[in-house]
Design an enzyme around this catalytic site. Structure first.
Site, PDB file in Angstrom:
ATOM      1  N   CYS A 138      86.102 -55.607 161.259  1.00  0.00           N
ATOM      2  CA  CYS A 138      85.312 -56.789 161.628  1.00  0.00           C
ATOM      3  C   CYS A 138      85.275 -56.838 163.147  1.00  0.00           C
ATOM      4  O   CYS A 138      86.278 -56.538 163.811  1.00  0.00           O
ATOM      5  CB  CYS A 138      85.952 -58.047 161.055  1.00  0.00           C
ATOM      6  SG  CYS A 138      85.181 -59.568 161.634  1.00  0.00           S
ATOM      7  N   THR A 139      84.117 -57.247 163.665  1.00  0.00           N
ATOM      8  CA  THR A 139      83.913 -57.267 165.115  1.00  0.00           C
ATOM      9  C   THR A 139      84.938 -58.091 165.889  1.00  0.00           C
ATOM     10  O   THR A 139      85.228 -57.807 167.040  1.00  0.00           O
ATOM     11  CB  THR A 139      82.523 -57.871 165.415  1.00  0.00           C
ATOM     12  OG1 THR A 139      82.383 -59.071 164.630  1.00  0.00           O
ATOM     13  CG2 THR A 139      81.423 -56.910 165.076  1.00  0.00           C
ATOM     14  N   HIS A 140      85.447 -59.140 165.256  1.00  0.00           N
ATOM     15  CA  HIS A 140      86.328 -60.070 165.975  1.00  0.00           C
ATOM     16  C   HIS A 140      87.776 -59.606 166.052  1.00  0.00           C
ATOM     17  O   HIS A 140      88.539 -60.094 166.877  1.00  0.00           O
ATOM     18  CB  HIS A 140      86.316 -61.435 165.300  1.00  0.00           C
ATOM     19  CG  HIS A 140      85.019 -62.181 165.414  1.00  0.00           C
ATOM     20  ND1 HIS A 140      83.823 -61.665 164.954  1.00  0.00           N
ATOM     21  CD2 HIS A 140      84.736 -63.398 165.929  1.00  0.00           C
ATOM     22  CE1 HIS A 140      82.861 -62.540 165.182  1.00  0.00           C
ATOM     23  NE2 HIS A 140      83.385 -63.599 165.772  1.00  0.00           N
ATOM     24  N   CYS A 159      77.860 -54.949 163.435  1.00  0.00           N
ATOM     25  CA  CYS A 159      78.473 -55.922 162.517  1.00  0.00           C
ATOM     26  C   CYS A 159      78.892 -55.224 161.218  1.00  0.00           C
ATOM     27  O   CYS A 159      78.053 -54.638 160.522  1.00  0.00           O
ATOM     28  CB  CYS A 159      77.431 -56.999 162.216  1.00  0.00           C
ATOM     29  SG  CYS A 159      77.949 -58.233 161.030  1.00  0.00           S
ATOM     30  N   ASN A 160      80.166 -55.295 160.886  1.00  0.00           N
ATOM     31  CA  ASN A 160      80.665 -54.659 159.661  1.00  0.00           C
ATOM     32  C   ASN A 160      79.995 -55.244 158.424  1.00  0.00           C
ATOM     33  O   ASN A 160      79.638 -54.526 157.489  1.00  0.00           O
ATOM     34  CB  ASN A 160      82.178 -54.870 159.531  1.00  0.00           C
ATOM     35  CG  ASN A 160      82.968 -54.047 160.523  1.00  0.00           C
ATOM     36  OD1 ASN A 160      83.539 -53.027 160.182  1.00  0.00           O
ATOM     37  ND2 ASN A 160      82.993 -54.487 161.773  1.00  0.00           N
ATOM     38  N   THR A 161      79.836 -56.566 158.410  1.00  0.00           N
ATOM     39  CA  THR A 161      79.280 -57.226 157.237  1.00  0.00           C
ATOM     40  C   THR A 161      77.820 -56.814 157.034  1.00  0.00           C
ATOM     41  O   THR A 161      77.389 -56.561 155.904  1.00  0.00           O
ATOM     42  CB  THR A 161      79.405 -58.758 157.388  1.00  0.00           C
ATOM     43  OG1 THR A 161      80.778 -59.082 157.624  1.00  0.00           O
ATOM     44  CG2 THR A 161      78.923 -59.481 156.161  1.00  0.00           C
ATOM     45  N   TYR A 219      77.940 -64.161 158.833  1.00  0.00           N
ATOM     46  CA  TYR A 219      77.375 -63.428 157.712  1.00  0.00           C
ATOM     47  C   TYR A 219      78.461 -63.188 156.646  1.00  0.00           C
ATOM     48  O   TYR A 219      78.149 -63.005 155.470  1.00  0.00           O
ATOM     49  CB  TYR A 219      76.860 -62.050 158.155  1.00  0.00           C
ATOM     50  CG  TYR A 219      75.581 -62.031 158.965  1.00  0.00           C
ATOM     51  CD1 TYR A 219      74.970 -63.191 159.437  1.00  0.00           C
ATOM     52  CD2 TYR A 219      74.970 -60.815 159.271  1.00  0.00           C
ATOM     53  CE1 TYR A 219      73.802 -63.131 160.186  1.00  0.00           C
ATOM     54  CE2 TYR A 219      73.795 -60.747 160.005  1.00  0.00           C
ATOM     55  CZ  TYR A 219      73.220 -61.906 160.466  1.00  0.00           C
ATOM     56  OH  TYR A 219      72.053 -61.835 161.200  1.00  0.00           O
ATOM     57  N   GLY A 220      79.704 -63.155 157.100  1.00  0.00           N
ATOM     58  CA  GLY A 220      80.802 -62.697 156.237  1.00  0.00           C
ATOM     59  C   GLY A 220      81.157 -63.600 155.078  1.00  0.00           C
ATOM     60  O   GLY A 220      81.944 -63.228 154.211  1.00  0.00           O
ATOM     61  N   ASP A 276      74.320 -57.889 165.975  1.00  0.00           N
ATOM     62  CA  ASP A 276      75.499 -58.418 165.281  1.00  0.00           C
ATOM     63  C   ASP A 276      75.138 -59.805 164.776  1.00  0.00           C
ATOM     64  O   ASP A 276      74.155 -60.407 165.214  1.00  0.00           O
ATOM     65  CB  ASP A 276      76.688 -58.497 166.253  1.00  0.00           C
ATOM     66  CG  ASP A 276      77.905 -59.122 165.583  1.00  0.00           C
ATOM     67  OD1 ASP A 276      78.299 -58.640 164.507  1.00  0.00           O
ATOM     68  OD2 ASP A 276      78.456 -60.116 166.099  1.00  0.00           O
ATOM     69  N   SER A 277      75.977 -60.320 163.887  1.00  0.00           N
ATOM     70  CA  SER A 277      75.745 -61.671 163.377  1.00  0.00           C
ATOM     71  C   SER A 277      75.944 -62.726 164.467  1.00  0.00           C
ATOM     72  O   SER A 277      75.532 -63.869 164.281  1.00  0.00           O
ATOM     73  CB  SER A 277      76.699 -61.943 162.210  1.00  0.00           C
ATOM     74  OG  SER A 277      78.035 -61.743 162.629  1.00  0.00           O
ATOM     75  N   GLU A 288      86.573 -67.332 167.288  1.00  0.00           N
ATOM     76  CA  GLU A 288      85.420 -67.991 167.920  1.00  0.00           C
ATOM     77  C   GLU A 288      85.843 -69.256 168.653  1.00  0.00           C
ATOM     78  O   GLU A 288      85.178 -69.699 169.583  1.00  0.00           O
ATOM     79  CB  GLU A 288      84.348 -68.311 166.880  1.00  0.00           C
ATOM     80  CG  GLU A 288      83.798 -67.037 166.268  1.00  0.00           C
ATOM     81  CD  GLU A 288      82.298 -66.927 166.267  1.00  0.00           C
ATOM     82  OE1 GLU A 288      81.624 -67.955 166.281  1.00  0.00           O
ATOM     83  OE2 GLU A 288      81.811 -65.779 166.240  1.00  0.00           O
TER      84      GLU A 288
END
Ligand code: DGL
Length: 272
Positions: free
Chosen positions: A188-190, A75-77, A44-45, A12-13, A154
């Site tokens: 998105c991961t978050h 990671c989606n991005t 990355y996004g 992942d990023s 984050e």
């Protein structure tokens, strides 16, 4: 049946991919897992496709050194930019997070209106809407970039009672409500950490977690391709990062709501 003890690689990023990683760990407790979080180059996004592809290639190259049997891009991005490239370039199965969530959304929606919440980069590539429409051309799809969700999460701010979280979810979910989506993909991961706040801002919609859906798919691919580890012991977990180990461990415990399960090492990703 063959016993394949090679590890699974996940990248992942940064720390966000731990949401999908955690699902994978729960589903496949006997597998050895290696996680790389590119914490030195996150996010990355907000970047362009070429840079994200370069980073994703380096992340994959690093993990390939462990002799992994499958690569899971959490990671989606990174999937938007590099899933096809890595699937073409690598000699092992490469799984991303976009298709399974889309398949689930297609089955889930009653009114044919699906919203995607994602980073600006993922939205710019229209990967979700293209795939959804290839499955069902009659679908109406809204792609909503949520630029401030990643930094807020984050910073440890994702409680649904947090005023900042409420302002952001109201702003990003207003178009989704106006559009009338009955299904929302958390692309998105978050965003799974914001699920209670998102559900509060769009109570009529069902939320789909892209990392969780993909983890289920990874488990089925292993079984289908005869790649499972049957050794009967609990698998080992190792983490690698490209920035401070301490910051990763602290943030990860917020994300996972428990301490990390294995050792963390810092590497220089630019060498790969
Ligand atoms: N992991 C990214 C994603 O799922 C979010 C964080 C970033 O922008 O790098 O899209």
């Amino acid at each position: 049946m063959a016993n394949d003890t090679r590890p699974i690689g996940v990248f992942d990023s940064g720390i966000g991919g731990l949401t999908g990683f955690q699902k994978l760990r729960a589903l496949l407790p006997e597998e050895d897992l290696i996680y790389f979080g590119d914490t030195g180059r996150v996010p990355y996004g907000t970047r362009g496709r070429d840079i994200i592809t370069k980073y994703a290639r380096q992340d994959a190259n690093f993990l390939m050194h462990f002799g992994i049997k499958l690569l899971f891009i959490a990671c989606n991005t990174a999937c938007y930019a590099a899933l096809d490239t890595l699937q073409n370039e690598l000699p092992i199965p490469v799984c991303g997070v976009i298709e399974d969530a889309s398949l689930r959304a297609c089955k889930q929606t009653k009114n044919g209106r699906i919203a995607i919440l994602a980073t600006a980069a993922t939205v710019s590539g229209h990967v979700y809407s293209d795939f959804l429409k290839s499955l069902r051309p009659d679908l109406q799809v809204l792609e909503q970039p949520c630029r401030l969700f990643v930094p807020v999460v984050e910073a440890g701010r994702f409680d649904k009672t947090d005023p900042i979280v409420q302002i952001l979810t109201q702003e990003y979910l207003a178009p989704v409500r106006a559009f009338g989506a009955d299904t929302i993909i958390l692309g998105c991961t978050h965003y799974p950490l914001l699920a209670p706040a998102i559900a509060q801002a769009a109570p009529e919609a069902v939320l789909i977690d892209s990392g969780a859906e993909a983890a289920i798919h990874v488990a089925s691919i292993l079984a289908e391709k005869g790649l499972c580890n049957f050794s009967g012991h609990k698998g080992h977990v190792r983490y690698y990062v490209s920035d401070s180990i301490e910051n990763f461990a602290d943030s990860a415990s917020i994300f996972l709501r428990r301490p990390l399960e294995g050792p963390v090492e810092r590497i220089d990703i630019e060498k790969f």
